[in-house]
Design a protein around this motif. Structure first.
Motif, short mmCIF file in Angstrom:
data_model
loop_
_atom_site.label_atom_id
_atom_site.label_comp_id
_atom_site.label_asym_id
_atom_site.label_seq_id
_atom_site.Cartn_x
_atom_site.Cartn_y
_atom_site.Cartn_z
N MET A 14 0.79 -1.08 0.41
CA MET A 14 -0.36 -0.04 -0.17
C MET A 14 1.00 1.51 -0.13
SD MET A 14 -0.66 2.29 2.41
CE MET A 14 -1.97 2.65 2.41
N ASN A 15 0.47 2.51 -0.81
CA ASN A 15 1.29 3.43 -0.28
C ASN A 15 -0.21 4.46 -0.41
OD1 ASN A 15 3.80 2.75 -1.57
ND2 ASN A 15 3.15 2.53 -2.95
N TRP A 16 0.22 6.07 1.33
CA TRP A 16 -0.71 6.92 0.62
C TRP A 16 0.74 7.92 -0.34
CZ3 TRP A 16 -4.83 8.49 2.22
CH2 TRP A 16 -5.42 7.57 3.32
N THR A 17 -0.34 8.31 -1.50
CA THR A 17 0.32 9.49 -1.77
C THR A 17 -0.11 10.67 -2.15
OG1 THR A 17 -1.10 9.30 -3.94
CG2 THR A 17 1.29 8.26 -3.64
N PHE A 37 4.08 9.00 0.44
CA PHE A 37 4.62 10.12 2.24
C PHE A 37 4.29 8.67 2.61
CE2 PHE A 37 0.23 10.67 3.79
CZ PHE A 37 -0.39 10.89 2.91
N MET A 38 3.67 7.45 2.41
CA MET A 38 3.86 6.82 3.38
C MET A 38 3.56 5.37 2.84
SD MET A 38 1.46 5.96 7.49
CE MET A 38 2.35 7.57 8.19
N THR A 39 4.15 4.21 3.12
CA THR A 39 4.00 2.78 2.38
C THR A 39 4.04 1.51 3.65
OG1 THR A 39 5.24 2.03 0.94
CG2 THR A 39 6.63 2.27 2.05
N PHE A 40 3.60 0.57 3.44
CA PHE A 40 3.49 -0.77 4.15
C PHE A 40 5.05 -1.39 4.06
CE2 PHE A 40 2.49 -4.89 4.96
CZ PHE A 40 2.02 -5.35 5.74
N VAL A 83 5.01 2.97 7.34
CA VAL A 83 6.77 3.61 7.69
C VAL A 83 6.10 5.07 7.00
CG1 VAL A 83 8.18 2.59 8.48
CG2 VAL A 83 7.45 2.37 5.95
N PRO A 84 6.38 6.45 7.64
CA PRO A 84 6.71 7.81 7.36
C PRO A 84 7.60 8.13 6.24
CG PRO A 84 6.50 7.96 8.99
CD PRO A 84 6.92 6.14 8.90
N LEU A 85 7.48 8.22 4.87
CA LEU A 85 8.31 8.68 4.09
C LEU A 85 7.96 10.17 3.69
CD1 LEU A 85 7.63 6.20 1.65
CD2 LEU A 85 9.26 5.75 2.99
N LYS A 98 -8.09 -5.17 10.41
CA LYS A 98 -9.13 -4.61 10.18
C LYS A 98 -9.48 -3.64 8.53
CE LYS A 98 -11.11 -4.04 15.07
NZ LYS A 98 -11.69 -3.32 15.95
N ASN A 99 -8.22 -3.71 7.90
CA ASN A 99 -7.87 -3.57 7.49
C ASN A 99 -8.98 -1.71 6.37
OD1 ASN A 99 -7.84 -6.05 5.85
ND2 ASN A 99 -9.88 -5.89 4.44
N ASP A 100 -7.86 -1.52 7.81
CA ASP A 100 -8.08 0.01 7.92
C ASP A 100 -7.30 0.74 7.69
OD1 ASP A 100 -8.59 2.51 8.72
OD2 ASP A 100 -9.58 2.23 10.65
N LEU A 101 -6.31 1.16 6.65
CA LEU A 101 -5.50 2.03 6.81
C LEU A 101 -5.30 3.61 7.10
CD1 LEU A 101 -4.46 -0.02 3.01
CD2 LEU A 101 -3.80 -0.03 4.82
N SER A 102 -6.29 4.00 7.80
CA SER A 102 -6.24 5.30 7.80
C SER A 102 -5.51 6.09 8.50
CB SER A 102 -7.19 5.78 8.73
OG SER A 102 -8.07 4.65 8.28
N ILE A 103 -4.98 7.17 8.73
CA ILE A 103 -3.33 7.67 8.85
C ILE A 103 -4.18 9.27 9.82
CG2 ILE A 103 -2.22 7.35 7.76
CD1 ILE A 103 -2.27 10.16 6.00
#
Ligand code: NAG
Ligand code: NAG
Ligand code: NAG
Length: 218
Positions: free
Chosen positions: A65-68, A80-83, A90-92, A109-114
């Motif tokens: 997963m990636n947060w962009t 800016f965050m990845t698994f 981990v934050p990037l 719980k399949n929850d990837l919230s930040i």
């Protein structure tokens, strides 16, 4: 011996049964759920939620997963965050959000919230939550437009909803109360006519207060 037509129709039946089962189990596709628009108050802390559904339980050795973030559609997407299998979420790129962004979900719980704290006007932009959960072949993606406001608009809609709810509730309560009063009055009269002692006792227990109130008027 079955004819080709019969075979074809049983094939169609089988196919529709499989499709029905698939749709009942929710396994036709992976879905990423987000709020598409978030208004954040300048200086506040907000939760940017992202959850996903998948037919397969998360296997951390394959999950990705990636947060962009991108300021506008013309800008490149920056992760800016990845698994990471070993380290988890981990934050990037600390130069953009620094310590302000933290993982606030729950992988079980399949929850990837930040959460993003001390929201700044510079944080306005497009946030995306990209998810791959093999063997699910679909790559999921949730898109969030974050806006930063200096004053939250008054929650007009919910006030109206509360007002409507309260008046409907109040009207219902009045209706029920008047029904109780009418019932008790009727019962009281009946009791007076029959003057059965046992019934009177019951009546007293059930609606003495209300009945007395109601019979005060001549
Ligand atoms: C947002 O808040 C910061 C302080 O937290 C302040 O310096 C800044 O002026 C505010 N921005 C706006 C647009 O109000
Ligand atoms: C994106 O770039 C195009 C030209 O390349 C420009 O017309 C458009 O206004 C830009 N959009 C944004 C949101 O900056
Ligand atoms: C996340 O980013 C890494 C590195 O760019 C890439 O290998 C991976 O496929 C990405 N995963 C998702 C779900 O976008």
């Amino acid at each position: 011996m079955s004819s080709p037509a019969q075979e074809r129709s049983s094939g169609v039946q089988l196919l529709s049964a499989v499709l029905l089962l698939l749709s009942l189990s929710g396994c036709l596709s992976m879905d990423v759920l987000v709020h598409n628009n978030i208004d954040a108050l300048n200086g506040s802390t907000i939760r940017i939620s992202c959850t996903f559904t998948s037919c397969y339980k998360m296997d951390v050795t394959k999950f990705s997963m990636n947060w962009t973030f991108q300021e506008t559609l013309n800008d490149t997407e920056d992760r800016f965050m990845t698994f990471d299998v070993k380290k988890g979420m981990v934050p990037l790129r600390p130069e953009r959000f620094g310590e302000r962004v933290t993982f606030a979900g729950n992988l079980d719980k399949n929850d990837l919230s930040i959460t993003l704290s001390d929201v700044k006007v510079d944080d306005v932009g497009i946030y995306k939550c990209h998810v791959k959960n093999p063997p699910d072949r679909i790559q999921g993606r949730g898109i969030i437009q974050l806006n930063v406001v200096t004053e939250l608009p008054p929650p007009r809609d919910s006030t109206i909803a509360v007002a409507i709810g309260a008046s409907v509730g109040g009207a219902l309560a009045l209706l029920i109360l008047s029904m109780v009063v009418v019932k008790c009055l009727r019962r009281h009269r009946k009791q007076e006519l029959i003057s059965d002692e046992k019934m009177e006792e019951e009546g007293k227990l059930d609606c003495e207060g209300v009945a007395e109130e109601g019979t005060k008027q001549p």
